[in-house]
Design a protein around this motif. Structure first.
Motif, PDB file in Angstrom:
ATOM      1  N   TYR A  64      23.612  15.410  -7.270  1.00 10.63           N
ATOM      2  CA  TYR A  64      22.765  14.768  -8.278  1.00 10.63           C
ATOM      3  C   TYR A  64      22.764  15.550  -9.592  1.00 10.63           C
ATOM      4  CZ  TYR A  64      21.214  12.033  -4.316  1.00 10.63           C
ATOM      5  OH  TYR A  64      21.196  11.197  -3.227  1.00 10.63           O
ATOM      6  N   GLU A  67      25.730  12.018 -14.762  1.00 12.59           N
ATOM      7  CA  GLU A  67      25.505  10.904 -15.688  1.00 12.59           C
ATOM      8  C   GLU A  67      25.781   9.542 -15.049  1.00 12.59           C
ATOM      9  OE1 GLU A  67      27.830  11.661 -19.143  1.00 12.59           O
ATOM     10  OE2 GLU A  67      26.662  13.419 -19.755  1.00 12.59           O
ATOM     11  N   ILE A  68      25.977   9.512 -13.729  1.00 10.72           N
ATOM     12  CA  ILE A  68      26.313   8.262 -13.038  1.00 10.72           C
ATOM     13  C   ILE A  68      25.034   7.621 -12.513  1.00 10.72           C
ATOM     14  CG2 ILE A  68      27.583   7.244 -11.097  1.00 10.72           C
ATOM     15  CD1 ILE A  68      29.461   9.869 -11.558  1.00 10.72           C
ATOM     16  N   LYS A  69      24.727   6.449 -13.015  1.00  9.24           N
ATOM     17  CA  LYS A  69      23.479   5.760 -12.674  1.00  9.24           C
ATOM     18  C   LYS A  69      23.477   5.366 -11.199  1.00  9.24           C
ATOM     19  CE  LYS A  69      23.527   3.893 -17.370  1.00  9.24           C
ATOM     20  NZ  LYS A  69      24.896   4.361 -17.698  1.00  9.24           N
ATOM     21  N   ASN A  75      15.753  -1.126  -9.425  1.00 12.35           N
ATOM     22  CA  ASN A  75      16.564  -1.392 -10.614  1.00 12.35           C
ATOM     23  C   ASN A  75      17.130  -2.797 -10.639  1.00 12.35           C
ATOM     24  OD1 ASN A  75      17.450   1.798  -9.875  1.00 12.35           O
ATOM     25  ND2 ASN A  75      16.697   1.406 -11.931  1.00 12.35           N
ATOM     26  N   SER A  83      17.035  -0.659 -16.590  1.00 16.73           N
ATOM     27  CA  SER A  83      17.723   0.590 -16.965  1.00 16.73           C
ATOM     28  C   SER A  83      16.802   1.802 -17.030  1.00 16.73           C
ATOM     29  CB  SER A  83      18.428   0.399 -18.313  1.00 16.73           C
ATOM     30  OG  SER A  83      17.497   0.014 -19.305  1.00 16.73           O
ATOM     31  N   PHE A  85      16.311   4.682 -14.470  1.00 16.14           N
ATOM     32  CA  PHE A  85      16.840   5.163 -13.199  1.00 16.14           C
ATOM     33  C   PHE A  85      16.139   6.448 -12.770  1.00 16.14           C
ATOM     34  CE2 PHE A  85      20.091   2.739 -15.401  1.00 16.14           C
ATOM     35  CZ  PHE A  85      20.469   1.825 -14.422  1.00 16.14           C
ATOM     36  N   HIS A  87      17.291   8.418 -10.352  1.00 16.41           N
ATOM     37  CA  HIS A  87      18.294   9.427 -10.017  1.00 16.41           C
ATOM     38  C   HIS A  87      19.628   9.110 -10.685  1.00 16.41           C
ATOM     39  CE1 HIS A  87      15.437   9.951  -6.603  1.00 16.41           C
ATOM     40  NE2 HIS A  87      15.718  11.226  -6.819  1.00 16.41           N
ATOM     41  N   TYR A  88      20.334  10.171 -11.032  1.00 19.11           N
ATOM     42  CA  TYR A  88      21.698  10.074 -11.543  1.00 19.11           C
ATOM     43  C   TYR A  88      22.584  10.912 -10.624  1.00 19.11           C
ATOM     44  CZ  TYR A  88      20.078   7.948 -15.898  1.00 19.11           C
ATOM     45  OH  TYR A  88      19.526   7.102 -16.827  1.00 19.11           O
ATOM     46  N   SER A  90      26.007  13.037  -9.595  1.00 22.77           N
ATOM     47  CA  SER A  90      27.070  13.870 -10.165  1.00 22.77           C
ATOM     48  C   SER A  90      28.406  13.245  -9.777  1.00 22.77           C
ATOM     49  CB  SER A  90      26.970  15.284  -9.599  1.00 22.77           C
ATOM     50  OG  SER A  90      27.208  15.238  -8.191  1.00 22.77           O
ATOM     51  N   ASP A  94      29.072  10.812  -6.591  1.00 26.89           N
ATOM     52  CA  ASP A  94      29.768   9.537  -6.764  1.00 26.89           C
ATOM     53  C   ASP A  94      30.997   9.461  -5.856  1.00 26.89           C
ATOM     54  OD1 ASP A  94      30.179   7.006  -8.198  1.00 26.89           O
ATOM     55  OD2 ASP A  94      31.910   7.999  -9.071  1.00 26.89           O
ATOM     56  N   ALA A 132      28.300   3.719 -12.600  1.00 26.65           N
ATOM     57  CA  ALA A 132      27.152   3.489 -11.721  1.00 26.65           C
ATOM     58  C   ALA A 132      27.599   3.328 -10.279  1.00 26.65           C
ATOM     59  CB  ALA A 132      26.381   2.252 -12.177  1.00 26.65           C
TER      60      ALA A 132
END
Length: 456
Positions: A64, A67-69, A75, A83, A85, A87-88, A90, A94, A132
């Motif tokens: 985590y 910048e990846i939603k 959501n 928009s 979120f 958590h984002y 890493s 991802d 995302a």
């Protein structure tokens, strides 16, 4: 009112379902309608089978903070992605979910939720959401564009017939859920490509207006920050600093966070603004009168969750007064402004326009108006990073904590120059008009699909 459906044993065997909900008369009528038009099962239009995401280990920090939603149930709304979120992911997180890494024109559907209203929400991914990924409550539908237009499919699944079909498949256990394999069997109208292209054109026009609205909103934000000399301002959190005993005694706060120098930096900017400043108590007129809904009358009720990031109020249904929560206590009027007093949603605020006159809002909102600052400027001001930072300062408690009126009334706010307020108002008014037109176009697209189904 109780409903009775008489069905054949063969129907139960074919469906593999024994729950009464599946055989409700309205669902039987809907499926009967689909036997009269040219349809194919959803699976026949897909690149691959429908799959869900999952949640990478929360105990591994490496998953985590990027910048990846990370799209979750909260959501995914009806035909749009909210928009905000929590958590984002890493790049490492991802990669754990590489099979559900999203692409433009992917279609998402909620398959697990607390209520039937949550399950079956559908939205299409646009480029502004990327990069995302999704968790285990969301399913990914990726179509073969040579077989079906994704814009058409998304609108069909959001239509009353598409949502009705999905709800007919939902199962009520501890939570409401959908089975991916059953969703693949949903019958999709196999309309001519020219009609599908017509739907795509309408949807793209709606998206264009949405983008223009977003641009105008950002221009209004930039105008305010430039006026205040805070365009590139980034609050600096310091580990060591001091405060006078008299300061601590005056505010009766002993938590070190309250005396962070970053707050004084913002206050100094406000105090030195060329247009002047004043405290909330002198600038805002509050509507604190309790309103008690009548049990047998219908009302539009606005909880905190129904206000978007840009200040749109997303309410279309009325509820009986007896069904409203005890927090439904503020009757609002055109021109007033609502602002969340709850720590976990300080950015939640909106203008009460003509269409929202006499709506009821939660008492988790402060309701006020001002003779010195127009509602559009209040919107941009209270959604700005500087004001949210100051609201965080006076808040107490965690997510469900908040700030009281006494502390709020002492808050200093800039008296934005009238010429700047006028420019902000023009941009926000245009932005809201474009957003409304965008919604109308999406509704028009749904109506076209529904009418085509009925016509055939």
């Amino acid at each position: 009112m109780a409903q009775i459906s008489i069905i054949q044993k063969a129907d139960i065997s074919e469906a593999g379902r024994f729950d009464a909900e599946y055989f409700k008369p309205e669902y039987a009528k809907l499926k009967q309608l689909f036997t009269k038009i040219n349809t194919k099962p959803l699976l026949s239009f897909l690149e691959d089978k429908i799959i869900t995401g999952h949640t990478p280990s929360m105990s591994n920090d490496a998953n985590y903070g990027g910048e990846i939603k990370f799209i979750k149930t909260d959501n995914l709304r009806v035909n749009f992605i909210k928009s905000q979120f929590n958590h984002y992911l890493s790049n490492a997180g991802d990669e754990v979910l590489n099979k559900t890494r999203l692409k433009k024109n992917d279609i998402l559907i909620t398959i697990i939720g607390a209520t039937e209203d949550v399950v079956g929400r559908v939205a299409m991914i646009d480029s502004d959401i990327l990069p995302a990924n999704i968790n285990q409550n969301i399913a990914l539908i990726r179509v073969d564009k040579n077989k079906i237009n994704p814009y058409f499919l998304n609108i069909f699944l959001n239509s009353k017939y598409g949502r009705g079909y999905l709800h007919s498949l939902a199962r009520q256990t501890g939570q409401v859920n959908l089975n991916c394999r059953e969703v693949e069997k949903v019958l999709i109208p196999n309309f001519h490509q020219s009609f599908q292209s017509e739907i795509e054109k309408t949807v793209k026009e709606a998206h264009q207006k949405q983008s223009q609205a977003k641009q105008l909103y950002q221009e209004a934000e930039a105008l305010l920050l430039e006026e205040l000399g805070l365009v590139d301002y980034q609050p600096q959190h310091r580990l060591t600093f001091d405060a006078l005993k008299s300061e601590v005694k005056e505010v009766e706060r002993f938590d070190s966070e309250y005396f962070q120098p970053k707050y004084f930096d913002i206050i100094n900017k406000i105090e030195n603004y060329s247009g002047g400043f004043d405290v909330v108590k002198n600038l805002l007129e509050f509507n604190n009168k309790n309103f008690f809904p009548k049990n047998e009358e219908f009302y539009h009720y606005v909880p905190l969750s129904k206000v978007s990031k840009t200040g749109e109020i997303n309410i279309d249904k009325q509820e009986l007064g007896i069904a409203l929560p005890t927090r439904a206590r503020r009757l609002v009027k055109t021109g007033e402004f609502i602002l969340s007093s709850i720590s976990g949603s300080l950015e939640t605020s909106a203008i009460i326009s003509k269409e929202h006159n006499n709506f009821i809002v939660s008492n988790g909102f402060y309701v006020f108006s001002s003779e010195n600052i127009n509602p559009e400027t209040l919107l941009i001001l209270f959604k700005s990073k500087i004001m949210i930072t100051l609201l965080q300062r006076i808040s107490k408690g965690a997510i469900l904590g908040g700030y009281d009126l006494t502390a709020f009334e002492k808050l200093k706010i800039p008296l934005i120059k009238p010429s700047i307020q006028t420019q902000i108002a023009e941009k926000i008014t245009q932005s809201h008009t474009l957003r409304k037109q965008s919604k109308e176009l999406l509704e028009l697209a749904k109506l076209k699909v529904e009418q085509e189904i009925e016509r055939n």
